[in-house]
Design a protein around this motif. Sequence first.
Motif, PDB file in Angstrom:
ATOM      1  N   GLN A  78      26.937  28.234  34.549  1.00 36.64           N
ATOM      2  CA  GLN A  78      27.351  29.588  34.739  1.00 36.64           C
ATOM      3  C   GLN A  78      27.679  29.723  35.969  1.00 36.64           C
ATOM      4  N   THR A  79      27.049  29.079  37.139  1.00 34.75           N
ATOM      5  CA  THR A  79      27.377  29.151  38.453  1.00 34.75           C
ATOM      6  C   THR A  79      28.891  28.344  38.607  1.00 34.75           C
ATOM      7  N   HIS A  82      31.171  30.871  37.475  1.00 34.40           N
ATOM      8  CA  HIS A  82      31.280  31.968  38.125  1.00 34.40           C
ATOM      9  C   HIS A  82      32.250  31.758  39.602  1.00 34.40           C
ATOM     10  N   GLU A  83      32.138  30.508  40.146  1.00 34.41           N
ATOM     11  CA  GLU A  83      33.065  30.197  41.290  1.00 34.41           C
ATOM     12  C   GLU A  83      34.366  29.896  40.687  1.00 34.41           C
ATOM     13  N   HIS A  86      36.261  33.133  41.101  1.00 33.78           N
ATOM     14  CA  HIS A  86      36.663  33.449  42.303  1.00 33.78           C
ATOM     15  C   HIS A  86      37.830  32.552  42.745  1.00 33.78           C
ATOM     16  N   HIS A 101      32.382  41.449  45.570  1.00 32.36           N
ATOM     17  CA  HIS A 101      32.633  41.223  44.053  1.00 32.36           C
ATOM     18  C   HIS A 101      33.400  42.342  43.478  1.00 32.36           C
ATOM     19  N   TRP A 105      37.492  41.125  39.665  1.00 34.18           N
ATOM     20  CA  TRP A 105      36.462  39.982  39.539  1.00 34.18           C
ATOM     21  C   TRP A 105      35.438  40.041  38.350  1.00 34.18           C
ATOM     22  N   MET A 109      35.191  38.061  34.827  1.00 35.28           N
ATOM     23  CA  MET A 109      33.945  37.392  34.465  1.00 35.28           C
ATOM     24  C   MET A 109      33.572  37.813  32.841  1.00 35.28           C
ATOM     25  N   LEU A 114      30.906  35.859  30.747  1.00 38.97           N
ATOM     26  CA  LEU A 114      29.548  36.123  31.784  1.00 38.97           C
ATOM     27  C   LEU A 114      29.649  37.740  32.014  1.00 38.97           C
ATOM     28  N   PRO A 116      28.451  40.315  34.750  1.00 36.52           N
ATOM     29  CA  PRO A 116      28.169  40.399  36.068  1.00 36.52           C
ATOM     30  C   PRO A 116      26.988  41.312  36.200  1.00 36.52           C
ATOM     31  N   GLN A 126      27.590  45.700  38.447  1.00 32.69           N
ATOM     32  CA  GLN A 126      28.541  44.812  37.843  1.00 32.69           C
ATOM     33  C   GLN A 126      29.553  44.522  39.137  1.00 32.69           C
ATOM     34  N   ASP A 133      24.825  36.624  37.186  1.00 35.30           N
ATOM     35  CA  ASP A 133      25.415  36.907  35.926  1.00 35.30           C
ATOM     36  C   ASP A 133      24.391  36.422  35.022  1.00 35.30           C
TER      37      ASP A 133
END
Length: 237
Positions: A78-79, A82-83, A86, A101, A105, A109, A114, A116, A126, A133
């Motif tokens: 998930q990380t 998530h990045e 970005h 965020h 964004w 997500m 995912l 937020p 969010q 997330d």
Amino acid sequence: MIPTKDAYDELDRAYAHFNAELFDGQLPTCLITLQREKKTYGYFSAARFINQVDKSFTDEIALNPAYFGVVSLKEVMQTVVHEMVHLWQHHFGKPGRRRYHNREWGEKMKAVGLMPSDTGKPGGKQTGERMADYAIEGGVFEKALDKLLATSYRITWLDHYPWRHVDPAALQAALDGDVEGVDPANILSPETTAAPAPTKQTRAKYSCACEINVWAKPGLHLICGDCSQRFAEVEPS
């Protein structure tokens, strides 16, 4: 086994997989690094590296390896995603100021599966400065993750001393055996870690009767040229 190659090949493989499954392969390559930022799972830094030969740039996705053996593999992935959102927003959208965020964004997500949430749980805000997330049940992220795990994907190398850099609650849950796929035997807790050896004092503070202070190596016998009194070595507090 080649630890450096193993570790980075696994992360590159995850990036390529999610790029294909969730972003239609449109994301450019980036440089994935391992950074122990305290209580931070990861971060994105745009155009952080420059090629000294052709002067081209690449972005950075940094991941905190202290969490690799503390949270589930699903949460680590998930990380990564998530990045990646970005990174997507940097190239194809309009990022918020600094680490904010924004709504764009957040919508991306959700599009990649995912949700937020500033708490990491249902009902959280969010958008905001610091965002977590959670996976949308049955969403595209979970389906993409299932495909990856079906190839026997894993993260081989784990930080054996994570407690210096992770959230205490996350660490305790892992030590208690409450995190799916996490073996508490891989984690050395603070109580079982030897205390660091005391550092040897290399400088001491001296004061004289006229309130002049000097610093020098311990154990000297110094005389003040103004009051002709001996400097007293001050014990450190």
